[in-house]
Motif scaffolding. Sequence first.
Motif, PDB file in Angstrom:
ATOM      1  N   ASN A 113       0.850  -1.198   0.000  1.00 43.39           N
ATOM      2  CA  ASN A 113       0.000   0.000   0.000  1.00 43.39           C
ATOM      3  C   ASN A 113       0.885   1.247   0.000  1.00 43.39           C
ATOM      4  O   ASN A 113       0.948   1.985   0.974  1.00 43.39           O
ATOM      5  CB  ASN A 113      -0.883   0.021   1.255  1.00 43.39           C
ATOM      6  CG  ASN A 113      -2.256  -0.554   0.991  1.00 43.39           C
ATOM      7  OD1 ASN A 113      -2.716  -0.593  -0.144  1.00 43.39           O
ATOM      8  ND2 ASN A 113      -2.900  -1.005   2.044  1.00 43.39           N
ATOM      9  N   SER A 139      -6.127  -5.279  -3.305  1.00 44.51           N
ATOM     10  CA  SER A 139      -7.137  -5.177  -2.250  1.00 44.51           C
ATOM     11  C   SER A 139      -7.858  -6.501  -2.025  1.00 44.51           C
ATOM     12  O   SER A 139      -8.050  -7.275  -2.953  1.00 44.51           O
ATOM     13  CB  SER A 139      -8.177  -4.112  -2.601  1.00 44.51           C
ATOM     14  OG  SER A 139      -9.190  -4.102  -1.608  1.00 44.51           O
ATOM     15  N   GLY A 140      -8.256  -6.689  -0.782  1.00 51.46           N
ATOM     16  CA  GLY A 140      -9.060  -7.870  -0.460  1.00 51.46           C
ATOM     17  C   GLY A 140      -8.637  -8.536   0.834  1.00 51.46           C
ATOM     18  O   GLY A 140      -9.154  -9.591   1.180  1.00 51.46           O
ATOM     19  N   GLY A 141      -7.671  -7.919   1.519  1.00 48.61           N
ATOM     20  CA  GLY A 141      -7.207  -8.512   2.768  1.00 48.61           C
ATOM     21  C   GLY A 141      -6.546  -9.856   2.522  1.00 48.61           C
ATOM     22  O   GLY A 141      -6.235 -10.209   1.374  1.00 48.61           O
ATOM     23  N   LYS A 193      -5.686   2.684  -5.799  1.00 50.09           N
ATOM     24  CA  LYS A 193      -5.840   1.908  -4.558  1.00 50.09           C
ATOM     25  C   LYS A 193      -6.052   2.841  -3.355  1.00 50.09           C
ATOM     26  O   LYS A 193      -6.834   2.546  -2.436  1.00 50.09           O
ATOM     27  CB  LYS A 193      -4.612   1.010  -4.331  1.00 50.09           C
ATOM     28  CG  LYS A 193      -4.614   0.249  -2.999  1.00 50.09           C
ATOM     29  CD  LYS A 193      -5.811  -0.666  -2.878  1.00 50.09           C
ATOM     30  CE  LYS A 193      -5.851  -1.616  -1.709  1.00 50.09           C
ATOM     31  NZ  LYS A 193      -5.521  -1.232  -0.387  1.00 50.09           N
ATOM     32  N   HIS A 196      -9.541   3.946  -3.464  1.00 49.80           N
ATOM     33  CA  HIS A 196     -10.327   2.784  -3.001  1.00 49.80           C
ATOM     34  C   HIS A 196     -10.389   2.797  -1.471  1.00 49.80           C
ATOM     35  O   HIS A 196     -11.449   2.627  -0.873  1.00 49.80           O
ATOM     36  CB  HIS A 196      -9.672   1.490  -3.514  1.00 49.80           C
ATOM     37  CG  HIS A 196     -10.155   0.238  -2.818  1.00 49.80           C
ATOM     38  ND1 HIS A 196      -9.757  -0.096  -1.535  1.00 49.80           N
ATOM     39  CD2 HIS A 196     -10.997  -0.729  -3.200  1.00 49.80           C
ATOM     40  CE1 HIS A 196     -10.342  -1.217  -1.171  1.00 49.80           C
ATOM     41  NE2 HIS A 196     -11.104  -1.632  -2.161  1.00 49.80           N
ATOM     42  N   ASN A 197      -9.250   3.006  -0.845  1.00 44.77           N
ATOM     43  CA  ASN A 197      -9.221   2.974   0.619  1.00 44.77           C
ATOM     44  C   ASN A 197      -9.963   4.155   1.225  1.00 44.77           C
ATOM     45  O   ASN A 197     -10.607   4.021   2.264  1.00 44.77           O
ATOM     46  CB  ASN A 197      -7.772   2.930   1.118  1.00 44.77           C
ATOM     47  CG  ASN A 197      -7.201   1.529   1.045  1.00 44.77           C
ATOM     48  OD1 ASN A 197      -7.573   0.751   0.170  1.00 44.77           O
ATOM     49  ND2 ASN A 197      -6.313   1.196   1.944  1.00 44.77           N
ATOM     50  N   GLU A 200     -13.378   3.209   1.084  1.00 43.65           N
ATOM     51  CA  GLU A 200     -13.539   2.160   2.125  1.00 43.65           C
ATOM     52  C   GLU A 200     -13.777   2.811   3.502  1.00 43.65           C
ATOM     53  O   GLU A 200     -14.695   2.422   4.235  1.00 43.65           O
ATOM     54  CB  GLU A 200     -12.264   1.308   2.130  1.00 43.65           C
ATOM     55  CG  GLU A 200     -12.133   0.272   3.223  1.00 43.65           C
ATOM     56  CD  GLU A 200     -10.759  -0.421   3.165  1.00 43.65           C
ATOM     57  OE1 GLU A 200     -10.377  -0.950   2.112  1.00 43.65           O
ATOM     58  OE2 GLU A 200     -10.042  -0.409   4.194  1.00 43.65           O
ATOM     59  N   TYR A 201     -12.964   3.822   3.828  1.00 43.94           N
ATOM     60  CA  TYR A 201     -13.116   4.518   5.115  1.00 43.94           C
ATOM     61  C   TYR A 201     -14.521   5.121   5.224  1.00 43.94           C
ATOM     62  O   TYR A 201     -15.166   5.030   6.267  1.00 43.94           O
ATOM     63  CB  TYR A 201     -12.101   5.657   5.232  1.00 43.94           C
ATOM     64  CG  TYR A 201     -10.734   5.303   5.775  1.00 43.94           C
ATOM     65  CD1 TYR A 201     -10.003   4.236   5.278  1.00 43.94           C
ATOM     66  CD2 TYR A 201     -10.144   6.074   6.773  1.00 43.94           C
ATOM     67  CE1 TYR A 201      -8.735   3.943   5.759  1.00 43.94           C
ATOM     68  CE2 TYR A 201      -8.874   5.794   7.264  1.00 43.94           C
ATOM     69  CZ  TYR A 201      -8.175   4.732   6.746  1.00 43.94           C
ATOM     70  OH  TYR A 201      -6.916   4.448   7.220  1.00 43.94           O
ATOM     71  N   LYS A 271      -3.805   3.206   8.947  1.00 44.27           N
ATOM     72  CA  LYS A 271      -2.411   3.150   8.489  1.00 44.27           C
ATOM     73  C   LYS A 271      -2.065   4.316   7.584  1.00 44.27           C
ATOM     74  O   LYS A 271      -0.920   4.453   7.174  1.00 44.27           O
ATOM     75  CB  LYS A 271      -2.154   1.824   7.780  1.00 44.27           C
ATOM     76  CG  LYS A 271      -2.233   0.641   8.727  1.00 44.27           C
ATOM     77  CD  LYS A 271      -1.581  -0.598   8.134  1.00 44.27           C
ATOM     78  CE  LYS A 271      -2.142  -1.851   8.762  1.00 44.27           C
ATOM     79  NZ  LYS A 271      -3.485  -2.204   8.233  1.00 44.27           N
ATOM     80  N   ARG A 298     -12.079   8.774  12.640  1.00 45.13           N
ATOM     81  CA  ARG A 298     -11.078   7.893  13.264  1.00 45.13           C
ATOM     82  C   ARG A 298     -10.189   8.711  14.199  1.00 45.13           C
ATOM     83  O   ARG A 298      -9.780   8.237  15.259  1.00 45.13           O
ATOM     84  CB  ARG A 298     -10.238   7.180  12.197  1.00 45.13           C
ATOM     85  CG  ARG A 298     -11.056   6.194  11.410  1.00 45.13           C
ATOM     86  CD  ARG A 298     -10.191   5.125  10.784  1.00 45.13           C
ATOM     87  NE  ARG A 298     -10.963   4.374   9.812  1.00 45.13           N
ATOM     88  CZ  ARG A 298     -10.512   3.308   9.170  1.00 45.13           C
ATOM     89  NH1 ARG A 298      -9.279   2.870   9.382  1.00 45.13           N
ATOM     90  NH2 ARG A 298     -11.266   2.673   8.293  1.00 45.13           N
TER      91      ARG A 298
HETATM   92  C1  6PG Z   1      -7.709  -3.649   1.243  1.00 42.42           C
HETATM   93  C2  6PG Z   1      -7.592  -2.852   2.499  1.00 42.42           C
HETATM   94  C3  6PG Z   1      -6.229  -3.044   3.074  1.00 42.42           C
HETATM   95  C4  6PG Z   1      -6.133  -2.578   4.500  1.00 42.42           C
HETATM   96  C5  6PG Z   1      -5.791  -1.130   4.594  1.00 42.42           C
HETATM   97  C6  6PG Z   1      -6.663  -0.286   5.457  1.00 42.42           C
HETATM   98  O1  6PG Z   1      -8.084  -3.037   0.262  1.00 42.42           O
HETATM   99  O2  6PG Z   1      -7.448  -4.844   1.275  1.00 42.42           O
HETATM  100  O3  6PG Z   1      -7.803  -1.493   2.259  1.00 42.42           O
HETATM  101  O4  6PG Z   1      -5.329  -2.465   2.205  1.00 42.42           O
HETATM  102  O5  6PG Z   1      -7.230  -2.930   5.232  1.00 42.42           O
HETATM  103  O6  6PG Z   1      -4.492  -1.122   5.024  1.00 42.42           O
HETATM  104  O7  6PG Z   1      -6.153  -0.252   6.705  1.00 42.42           O
HETATM  105  P1  6PG Z   1      -6.338   0.890   7.789  1.00 42.42           P
HETATM  106  O8  6PG Z   1      -7.784   0.871   8.162  1.00 42.42           O
HETATM  107  O9  6PG Z   1      -5.462   0.391   8.890  1.00 42.42           O
HETATM  108  O10 6PG Z   1      -5.871   2.184   7.258  1.00 42.42           O
END
Ligand code: 6PG
Length: 481
Positions: A113, A139-141, A193, A196-197, A200-201, A271, A298
């Motif tokens: 990342n 992405s996808g853990g 990416k 994307h995050n 995601e947040y 992160k 957060r």
């Molecule tokens: C993903 C996630 C993955 C991870 C991030 C977010 O797409 O698989 O985004 O990259 O969960 O690091 O983590 P934080 O919430 O710690 O910022």
Amino acid sequence: MVLVQNGGGVMASKIGLIGLGTMGAALAQNIADKGFEVAVFNRTTKVTYDFAGSVGDLAEKITPTESLEGFVAALQKPRAIILMVPAGDAVDTMIASLIPLLGDDDLIIDAGNANFRETRRRSAEIEPTGVKFMGIGVSGGEEGARFGPSIMGGGPKEAWDRVSHILEAISAKFQGIPCATWMGSDGAGHFVKTVHNGIEYADMQMIAEVYGIMRDGMGMPAAEIGAVFDRWNEGPLKSYLIEISGKVANATDPLTGKPVLDIILDRAGQKGTGRWTLIEAQHLAAPATAIEAAVAARNFSSRLEERLSGEAIFGAAPSAVPKSADLIDKLEQALLVGKIACYAQGFGLLAAASEEFGWSLPMPAIAEVWREGCIIRSAMLDDMAQALGAHPGTNLMFAPKFAAQMKANHGGLRHVVALAATAGTPTPALSAALSYFDMMRTGRSTANMLQAQRDYFGRHTFQRVDRDGAFNGPWADVEHG
Ligand code: 6PG
């Protein structure tokens, strides 16, 4: 499985992977599972041995190595090496160690990342060496890395073309279509990416806010909230994040027998990728207010002691709201509208970055690559891909299908935000999404007041609605009566 030291006589591997942490180990197994020989290396040799000993039949395809030299020698030329080391200095250190061992057209792929600005810097620094460099967002853990992540590629197109068959093979599939796409040169993949995050947040935060109204406003126990999420996952909100929200709400803590949610401290980690998204949004003057609110939430969460002091002074904020099936339906509408607004912000930011960095980001393909494998995968993304393809350059909220959804449901979001404000339940991301919608449909905004103020104190000039040119206001007359 043969342990290779300094290239000791085994069949060369198709690809190499450095860094056998959770994600690296899962990705290496995924590659082997898809039939590609993969050489692996980890700084701590014990980790390499432990990994090699834990992969069962996949060991046939995996070549563990003890030294970087042995690792490089174990690879077919031109070599392709995936880095799965922690983002930041570790990437630079590893690249510096690798470069002297590599030759023209060998390829380093940073799959961590990374901040896209670092990827751009690394691309420029590595270019003169003849070694190729790519930054890919994965992405996808852990589960995704092992069985099919969403992959957002960036770097030289020829380099992508060389390894795309491997990346496509290991990626998630949406109706048989690989979720792995080249986004553009240098940092494009890591930028996509990052956004994307950011999304995601915001998606996670809006779900948490709705959870708060159910928990604190309506007094619903966790399992009951879980059942609501489970039901929503059958409808237009169907997504991985709603699915796991239902699962976590339904889970029981083995130590206490209480709902797991009730024993988890309300202090969220991060992160940095969400923060990077909003920093770039500010640089590009792209409104990403729901993402900003989610990152701020957060930050608020980490100020636990301060929040407790505030509660001691002002009293606990949320007051009860009447529990009703109608309110639960409105919460669903609020999430739907909030989510569309948040994606509109994300795609707006991607469009601004595409222009700024000369990437020509493929917007519909970005939505497509997020349809499976990644954390924000949802039923809605297929519609988004179609809307972005049919209406290029248009705000996603204005594409007919989404405009219809906004029209039908924004009342629900408005109701929820107003109710939460009255009850004192914080809904920063939902409120930001609502303001975004309202700002974006206000033809005559109040920025005329800002222009008047600017001109008053600094003679910055303003434009008029009725004639061309730059004007100053009659402020001297105002000042002197
Ligand atoms: C993903 C996630 C993955 C991870 C991030 C977010 O797409 O698989 O985004 O990259 O969960 O690091 O983590 P934080 O919430 O710690 O910022």
